[in-house]
Design a protein around this motif. Structure first.
Motif, short mmCIF file in Angstrom:
data_model
loop_
_atom_site.label_atom_id
_atom_site.label_comp_id
_atom_site.label_asym_id
_atom_site.label_seq_id
_atom_site.Cartn_x
_atom_site.Cartn_y
_atom_site.Cartn_z
N ASP A 26 0.84 -1.20 0.00
CA ASP A 26 0.00 0.00 0.00
C ASP A 26 0.87 1.25 0.00
N ARG A 27 2.19 1.07 0.04
CA ARG A 27 3.08 2.24 0.02
C ARG A 27 3.11 2.86 -1.38
N CYS A 28 3.28 4.16 -1.43
CA CYS A 28 3.40 4.81 -2.73
C CYS A 28 4.31 6.03 -2.56
N ASP A 29 5.07 6.33 -3.60
CA ASP A 29 5.99 7.47 -3.54
C ASP A 29 5.36 8.75 -4.09
N LEU A 30 4.09 8.67 -4.50
CA LEU A 30 3.38 9.86 -4.95
C LEU A 30 2.13 10.05 -4.09
N ALA A 31 1.54 11.21 -4.19
CA ALA A 31 0.27 11.47 -3.48
C ALA A 31 -0.65 12.21 -4.44
N GLU A 45 -0.46 -1.82 8.88
CA GLU A 45 0.56 -2.24 9.85
C GLU A 45 1.16 -3.59 9.50
N ASP A 46 0.40 -4.35 8.73
CA ASP A 46 0.82 -5.72 8.44
C ASP A 46 0.88 -5.88 6.92
N ARG A 47 1.97 -6.45 6.41
CA ARG A 47 2.04 -6.73 4.98
C ARG A 47 2.56 -8.14 4.76
N LEU A 48 1.98 -8.82 3.79
CA LEU A 48 2.41 -10.20 3.53
C LEU A 48 3.87 -10.24 3.07
N GLU A 49 4.57 -11.28 3.49
CA GLU A 49 5.93 -11.50 3.05
C GLU A 49 5.88 -12.30 1.75
N ILE A 50 7.00 -12.45 1.11
CA ILE A 50 7.03 -13.08 -0.21
C ILE A 50 6.49 -14.53 -0.18
N ASP A 51 6.85 -15.31 0.83
CA ASP A 51 6.35 -16.69 0.86
C ASP A 51 4.83 -16.73 1.03
N ALA A 52 4.32 -15.79 1.82
CA ALA A 52 2.86 -15.73 2.00
C ALA A 52 2.18 -15.33 0.68
N ALA A 268 -2.61 -5.63 0.57
CA ALA A 268 -1.23 -5.97 0.96
C ALA A 268 -1.15 -6.73 2.28
N ASP A 269 -2.18 -6.62 3.11
CA ASP A 269 -2.17 -7.35 4.39
C ASP A 269 -2.85 -8.72 4.26
N GLY A 270 -3.17 -9.13 3.03
CA GLY A 270 -3.76 -10.46 2.83
C GLY A 270 -5.26 -10.50 2.98
N THR A 271 -5.92 -9.33 3.02
CA THR A 271 -7.39 -9.33 3.07
C THR A 271 -7.94 -9.46 1.65
N LEU A 272 -8.87 -10.39 1.49
CA LEU A 272 -9.52 -10.58 0.19
C LEU A 272 -10.66 -9.59 0.08
N ARG A 327 -5.66 3.10 -2.49
CA ARG A 327 -4.26 2.72 -2.32
C ARG A 327 -4.14 1.50 -1.39
N GLY A 328 -5.02 1.43 -0.39
CA GLY A 328 -4.98 0.31 0.55
C GLY A 328 -5.55 -0.96 -0.05
N ILE A 329 -6.66 -0.84 -0.78
CA ILE A 329 -7.33 -2.03 -1.33
C ILE A 329 -6.62 -2.51 -2.59
#
Ligand code: SAM
Length: 331
Positions: A26-31, A45-52, A268-272, A327-329
């Protein structure tokens, strides 16, 4: 044999999701002015790692997904974006695409292509450096143009340009953007501001697709704009002088397109997420992190059952859409 009548309640969509958008971060370098208020508006606060992410991808494919687009946030900020592309390729995903603001595309384009990325959408609203800086709150246009040139040289199957049109800002540039794209074999697409997140504050600045089209009438064939089957909500019109060129319009506000939407999103936190315009969702990070592919598939079914009924739901024009972070979804 007499067919039994079908009950007309609001059933879960009969077909499983075919198309998914993965918000790698959900990070972005623009606004961008229609997306977020500034660059300090808070991240998950939580983001999936590559294996996840790999488990998630297996679950999605097992559930029937065949088309994947990586998005965000800005997907090229994710350190493992190339690895995710390569992994999806090994799973036999048929259509693998990425949406990016292109600030980092020059350095990643070759590796993405080599990993199996087929198509790329670049979000770019203006060719004017000052306006770009203003619309993105500090973006550097030269970097984006460099990214686009590198992508052209690398030879993706298709490059599209997505421009959100804001009244009294970039709406004077429609023709310039079309000509610029056509000269480079890029497909230009214009998006109405969606009344979602910061976009909800720009109600008076929406330019309807019908108006955009009227302004480009001298360049385009007359007649109905056409959907491309299985290729999302955009409708296209071909150029008057050349049937190989076209312009796309995405009418997120003047004519919502929820009926027939076959998209699922994974934040990004794994929510469908069954819909861009609601905060509804099913958490699947525990399954993703424990390698539980079947659990992911079950969660997908649960999320899919929450998909709003496209006959009555009006997507980004629903009042609650203002509270959703694209950006979050994953836009
Ligand atoms: N960072 C990537 C990018 O810029 O393409 C991907 C994420 S971004 C949220 C995806 C797309 O959503 C971009 O094309 C952006 O312009 C569009 N977008 C964001 N907020 C919007 C809004 N309120 N209305 C219309 N489009 C919007």
């Amino acid at each position: 044999m007499v067919a039994l009548p079908v009950l007309q309640h609001r059933p879960a969509p009969a077909t499983p999701p075919r198309s998914v958008r993965l918000s790698l971060t959900d990070r972005c370098d623009l606004a961008c002015v229609y997306c977020r208020p500034d660059k300090r508006d808070g991240y998950l606060e939580d983001r999936l790692e590559i294996d996840a992410w790999k488990t998630m991808a297996k679950g999605l494919v097992q559930a029937g997904v065949r088309r994947v687009r990586l998005t965000g946030g800005e997907p090229l900020l994710h350190p493992a974006v190339v690895e995710v592309v390569a992994f999806l390729r090994t799973l036999g995903v048929e259509d693998l695409a990425l949406t990016t603001n292109a600030t980092r595309l020059a350095r990643h384009a070759r590796a993405l292509r080599d990993a199996g990325l087929q198509r790329i959408n670049v979000s770019l609203d203006t060719l004017d450096a000052d306006r770009f800086d203003r619309m993105t709150r500090g973006g550097n246009l030269a970097k984006v143009l460099d990214g686009i040139e590198t992508s052209r040289a690398v030879g993706f199957d298709e490059i599209k340009l997505n421009a959100v049109v804001v009244k009294d800002e970039n709406d004077s540039e429609l023709e310039a953007l079309v000509r610029w794209c056509w000269e480079r074999d890029i497909v230009p697409r214009f998006l109405e501001v969606m009344l979602i997140a910061e976009g909800a504050k720009l109600k008076d600045r929406v330019v309807r697709a019908s108006e955009m089209r009227a302004r480009l009438a001298h360049l385009l064939e007359s007649g109905e704009a056409q959907h491309e089957a299985g290729r999302g909500p955009a409708k296209y019109i071909v150029a008057r002088h050349d049937p190989t060129k076209k312009v796309g319009f995405i009418t997120g506000t003047s004519d919502t397109f929820c009926k027939g939407c076959d998209r699922l999103r994974v934040a990004a936190d794994g929510t469908l997420r069954p819909c861009l315009a609601t905060n509804d969702g099913v958490a699947a990070s525990v399954e993703a992190r424990s390698g539980d592919v079947n659990g992911i598939t079950l969660a997908i079914g649960e999320a899919w059952a929450k998909k709003p009924d496209g006959d009555v739901w009006k997507g980004c024009t629903e009042p609650d859409a203002a509270d959703v972070s694209m950006r979050g979804i994953g836009g």
